[in-house]
Design an enzyme around this catalytic site. Structure first.
Site, PDB file in Angstrom:
ATOM      1  N   SER A 129       0.866  -1.266  -0.061  1.00 10.91           N
ATOM      2  CA  SER A 129       0.127  -0.103   0.030  1.00 10.91           C
ATOM      3  C   SER A 129       0.812   1.401   0.051  1.00 10.91           C
ATOM      4  O   SER A 129       1.812   1.272   0.623  1.00 10.91           O
ATOM      5  CB  SER A 129      -1.160  -0.076   1.345  1.00 10.91           C
ATOM      6  OG  SER A 129      -1.593   1.349   1.379  1.00 10.91           O
ATOM      7  N   LYS A 183      -4.082  -7.030   3.601  1.00 10.27           N
ATOM      8  CA  LYS A 183      -4.235  -6.024   2.712  1.00 10.27           C
ATOM      9  C   LYS A 183      -5.494  -5.723   2.138  1.00 10.27           C
ATOM     10  O   LYS A 183      -5.942  -4.698   1.996  1.00 10.27           O
ATOM     11  CB  LYS A 183      -3.289  -6.407   1.326  1.00 10.27           C
ATOM     12  CG  LYS A 183      -3.306  -5.341   0.194  1.00 10.27           C
ATOM     13  CD  LYS A 183      -2.822  -3.901   0.746  1.00 10.27           C
ATOM     14  CE  LYS A 183      -2.940  -2.783  -0.249  1.00 10.27           C
ATOM     15  NZ  LYS A 183      -3.548  -2.771  -1.515  1.00 10.27           N
ATOM     16  N   HIS A 186      -7.101  -3.771   5.183  1.00 14.75           N
ATOM     17  CA  HIS A 186      -6.609  -2.586   4.916  1.00 14.75           C
ATOM     18  C   HIS A 186      -7.552  -1.621   3.846  1.00 14.75           C
ATOM     19  O   HIS A 186      -7.891  -0.631   4.170  1.00 14.75           O
ATOM     20  CB  HIS A 186      -5.100  -2.601   4.485  1.00 14.75           C
ATOM     21  CG  HIS A 186      -4.506  -1.226   4.132  1.00 14.75           C
ATOM     22  ND1 HIS A 186      -4.923  -0.834   2.520  1.00 14.75           N
ATOM     23  CD2 HIS A 186      -3.784  -0.397   4.697  1.00 14.75           C
ATOM     24  CE1 HIS A 186      -4.141   0.431   2.730  1.00 14.75           C
ATOM     25  NE2 HIS A 186      -3.427   0.716   3.688  1.00 14.75           N
ATOM     26  N   ASN A 187      -7.747  -2.173   2.918  1.00 18.50           N
ATOM     27  CA  ASN A 187      -8.334  -1.577   1.918  1.00 18.50           C
ATOM     28  C   ASN A 187      -9.916  -1.268   2.043  1.00 18.50           C
ATOM     29  O   ASN A 187     -10.377  -0.322   1.853  1.00 18.50           O
ATOM     30  CB  ASN A 187      -8.386  -2.219   0.451  1.00 18.50           C
ATOM     31  CG  ASN A 187      -6.945  -2.225  -0.306  1.00 18.50           C
ATOM     32  OD1 ASN A 187      -6.101  -1.728   0.462  1.00 18.50           O
ATOM     33  ND2 ASN A 187      -6.941  -2.494  -1.330  1.00 18.50           N
ATOM     34  N   GLU A 190      -9.665   1.569   4.337  1.00 19.66           N
ATOM     35  CA  GLU A 190      -9.832   2.830   3.567  1.00 19.66           C
ATOM     36  C   GLU A 190     -11.026   3.222   2.814  1.00 19.66           C
ATOM     37  O   GLU A 190     -11.335   4.397   2.957  1.00 19.66           O
ATOM     38  CB  GLU A 190      -8.626   2.448   2.410  1.00 19.66           C
ATOM     39  CG  GLU A 190      -8.325   3.437   1.349  1.00 19.66           C
ATOM     40  CD  GLU A 190      -7.332   2.771   0.359  1.00 19.66           C
ATOM     41  OE1 GLU A 190      -6.493   1.995   0.695  1.00 19.66           O
ATOM     42  OE2 GLU A 190      -7.556   3.340  -0.924  1.00 19.66           O
TER      43      GLU A 190
END
Ligand SMILES: *[C@@H]1O[C@H](CO)[C@@H](O)[C@H](O)[C@H]1NC(C)=O
Ligand SMILES: *[C@@H]1O[C@H](CO)[C@@H](O)[C@H](O)[C@H]1NC(C)=O
Ligand SMILES: *[C@@H]1O[C@H](CO)[C@@H](O)[C@H](O)[C@H]1NC(C)=O
Length: 472
Positions: A129, A183, A186-187, A190
């Site tokens: 990222s 990940k 994480h997105n 986000e």
């Protein structure tokens, strides 16, 4: 020339920037792209005068690498990854290592790690990222696979990663698909934070009639606070300040209000549903994007639905940092992190990832899109209590919730009366209110289920399963 330390397949923007990053850190590199013209253009342009060479075929590429070979794939997720693995496997030797640095579905990575390990190749599924700039200057990286594979590439990753006060933003995440799963989440977080800031913008614009410049000032003030200081708040301010070069008006007002959603946000929500973890704030942000893309239907709806519009209401003013609105943003951002991390805790249990939550917060403190000062608090929360079930139970976060809940509630109440959708704020309020209600009304749901389907129910005052003939 002696053999190169590192290899890259796929010269997109991310691939180019990552290899320039590696080379700057002392790792000579060889690059391959299916279209050789692309490779030549890179070598003649951004890659010129550097310890970077090109390869005309996969065999040539493999021959130009020192052993054990370390190869990063930056290509489209899905079938292209499997095709590349199959093609390059013919030339690899035992101990060579492939890294998938894209946004692959974590279950695909689970399968590939197992398949490749059987062939005695190393395989790492690594979330990266930081966008294009992060890739060049130092991203946050989330590698998953065997510990041995990670050890083989650790020196390189340590140097390439963003650095924060307590070390590089990379660490071994866990086995198999753990890196790509982290990940993905994480997105998802986000997605949540982006939608939260968009809701705050909408309220400032529609309730208080603020312009881009005025809103940017508020975001700059928020960026000075421990709770909201973050990369996304910072770039939101920059977006709001930017003028259309054509007529000098706020450029964001010229942008079509439709946002798409790619795999990772959707996968976060699907995984959460499958694993039975509530992620309502993140889900609301995904759904917000889906609703946004139904532009024609919304335009029709605006012309036919009446209903109350009670304006204005109090979202604060610049002299108090827009207090209620700030409270709403803080709690909704915390909820995004809390829900994402709770999902990681459950995934870790189900898939035996053995995730180190404090280490994941540490990795996210720099380089990545969701970096924020809050992550230090999150890291501290999991360091002091590694078995924390949800961030809301950490004393510092509990205090924040108690302090800011009235602000969030008044924003959601006001927005409801004004007819302004605030999906993430509303979902967050319901999430927190559910968390602070020991008796929810699902007792009645159980009664209905027993009534129509004899599903039985449990009682609060007696052990066992009970059935009642509800309709005489
Ligand atoms: C080749 O480069 C393009 C970018 O120009 C990239 O999109 C593509 O994934 C690369 N493909 C391979 C197989 O190297
Ligand atoms: C916003 O806060 C971050 C720290 O999270 C800091 O690095 C950055 O410089 C700040 N941005 C502005 C425009 O003040
Ligand atoms: C988790 O990672 C941190 C480093 O961020 C480390 O200090 C700690 O010992 C790790 N915990 C476990 C249980 O491995």
């Amino acid at each position: 020339m002696s053999k190169a330390h590192f290899g890259l397949i796929g010269l997109g923007v991310m691939g180019e920037n990552l290899i320039l990053n590696a080379e700057r850190n002392g790792f000579s590199s060889v690059v391959y792209n299916r279209t050789y013209a692309k490779t030549e253009a890179f070598l003649a342009g951004r890659g010129s005068g550097k310890q970077i060479i090109g390869a005309t075929s996969l065999q040539d590429f493999v021959n130009k690498l020192e052993r054990p070979r370390r190869i990063l794939m930056m290509i489209k997720a899905g079938q292209p990854i499997d095709d590349t693995i199959n093609a390059i496997s013919l030339y690899l030797e035992e101990g060579d290592l492939l890294i998938d640095g894209g946004n692959s579905l974590y279950t695909d990575t689970e399968r590939r790690v197992i398949e490749l390990e059987q062939k005695r190749f190393g395989y790492i599924g690594m979330g990266i990222s930081g966008g294009a700039k992060g890739a060049l200057e130092g991203p946050s990286m989330m590698p998953g696979g065997t510990r041995q594979a990670y050890e083989d590439v650790k020196d390189l990753l340590y140097k390439m990663a963003a650095q924060v006060e307590d070390g590089p933003c990379v660490a071994y995440i866990g086995p198999r698909g753990a890196g790509h799963f982290v990940k993905t989440v994480h997105n998802g977080i986000e997605y949540g934070i982006e939608q939260i800031l968009a809701e705050a913008y909408d309220l400032m614009k529609r309730v208080d009639g603020m312009n881009g410049e005025q809103m940017a000032k508020i975001l700059d003030a928020w960026n000075e606070t421990e709770e909201l200081s973050s990369y996304l708040v910072e770039i939101t301010s920059a977006c709001l300040k930017t003028k259309d070069p054509g007529d000098g008006s706020d450029l964001v007002e010229k942008i079509v209000d439709k946002a798409g959603q790619k795999g990772t946000g959707l996968w976060t929500v699907i995984s959460a549903l499958e694993m039975g973890v509530p992620v309502p704030t993140i889900y609301a942000s995904l759904n917000g994007r889906v609703m946004s893309s139904m532009k024609d239907e919304r335009t029709l709806g605006e012309s036919i639905f009446g209903g109350p519009i009670v304006l204005p209401f109090d979202i604060g003013n610049p002299s108090n940092n827009m207090q209620p609105l700030e409270d709403a943003c803080v709690l909704a951002c915390m909820a995004s992190y809390a829900q994402g991390l709770a999902l990681l805790v459950e995934a870790s249990r189900l898939h035996e990832y053995n995730l180190n939550m404090s280490s994941i917060a540490q990795i996210w403190k720099g380089g990545c899109i969701i970096r924020s000062r809050l992550l230090k608090r999150i890291q501290d929360a999991y360091t002091s209590n590694p078995s924390l079930t949800n961030l809301v139970f950490d004393p510092w976060f509990t205090k924040q919730i108690n302090k800011r809940l009235p602000g969030l509630a008044s924003v959601v109440a006001g927005a409801s009366k004004a007819g302004i959708p605030t999906p993430c704020f509303s979902a967050t309020l319901d999430y927190i209110n559910s968390y602070r209600t020991s008796r929810l009304p699902q007792n009645l749901v159980q009664a209905m289920r027993d009534c129509f389907g004899a599903h039985t129910y449990e009682r609060i005052d007696q052990k066992g399963n009970f059935h009642t003939e509800w309709i005489q």
